[in-house]
Design an enzyme around this catalytic site. Sequence first.
Site, mmCIF file in Angstrom:
data_model
loop_
_atom_site.group_PDB
_atom_site.id
_atom_site.type_symbol
_atom_site.label_atom_id
_atom_site.label_comp_id
_atom_site.label_asym_id
_atom_site.label_seq_id
_atom_site.Cartn_x
_atom_site.Cartn_y
_atom_site.Cartn_z
ATOM 1 C CG HIS A 3 3.284 1.846 16.212
ATOM 2 N ND1 HIS A 3 3.625 1.296 14.997
ATOM 3 C CD2 HIS A 3 3.050 0.782 17.025
ATOM 4 C CE1 HIS A 3 3.610 -0.028 15.084
ATOM 5 N NE2 HIS A 3 3.259 -0.352 16.301
ATOM 6 N N GLY A 8 3.539 -4.878 16.157
ATOM 7 C CA GLY A 8 2.649 -4.444 15.089
ATOM 8 C C GLY A 8 3.439 -4.083 13.844
ATOM 9 C CB CYS A 9 2.703 -1.737 11.075
ATOM 10 S SG CYS A 9 3.463 -1.109 9.573
ATOM 11 C CG PHE A 10 8.064 -4.576 9.819
ATOM 12 C CD1 PHE A 10 7.533 -3.861 8.767
ATOM 13 C CD2 PHE A 10 8.525 -5.867 9.561
ATOM 14 C CE1 PHE A 10 7.458 -4.378 7.487
ATOM 15 C CE2 PHE A 10 8.474 -6.404 8.276
ATOM 16 C CZ PHE A 10 7.936 -5.660 7.239
ATOM 17 C CD1 TRP A 11 7.551 -0.809 6.881
ATOM 18 C CD2 TRP A 11 5.525 0.019 6.393
ATOM 19 N NE1 TRP A 11 7.141 -1.376 5.705
ATOM 20 C CE2 TRP A 11 5.913 -0.897 5.369
ATOM 21 C CE3 TRP A 11 4.299 0.666 6.290
ATOM 22 C CZ2 TRP A 11 5.095 -1.168 4.279
ATOM 23 C CZ3 TRP A 11 3.486 0.389 5.202
ATOM 24 C CH2 TRP A 11 3.881 -0.518 4.203
#
Length: 199
Positions: free
Chosen positions: A191, A40-43
């Site tokens: 996350h 998912g969102c890599f941040w």
Amino acid sequence: MPGFLNRLIRPFSASTSLGLGESAPITSPEGAQLATIAAGCFWGVEHMFRKEFKGKGLYDARVGYIGGDMKSPSYRAVCSGSTGHAEALQVSYDPAKVSYRQLLEFFYKMHDPTTSNQQGPDRGSQYRSGIFYHNSEQESVAREVTKLVNEKWWKGKVVTEILPAGEWWDAETYHQKYLDYNPGGYECPSHFLRNFPAL
């Protein structure tokens, strides 16, 4: 209110004038190994891996794009879903201090591998769950760990793809350590660390 909105809405662009300088290649000393995953969102993925493995064998981590068919893709192009890339994390680690298996077990605890092309509110193939192995040993471990977590943790619902690591592209400089520089920035609600029993 702006902080709350930042957590809900992912920008297509961000200021590149953060004083971060140019992106350096991943730190990978002799004997280091690479692990590449998409969750998912890599941040948030980068932030969680750095926090968990800092001082425990992690040399470096980079966010970027993998699994697509466009050369040197941009964030905007990847977000359009047209390039085939996943937002991903590549870590350089010391296998004497942390094993590939440990990294993958953490991967399966920190995101939801049961939703195809989605993490929380983020939808699209760029948010898919994936393990991109660098050699046959990693492939074997990835398949073994995936089988176990599918049976014991995720009850047969895992949709994570397991593929050879193709060409990697570093994301733009402003994405690297994004949540360190933007502590109020967007974090995917999928996350978080789940409390699963040991495998």
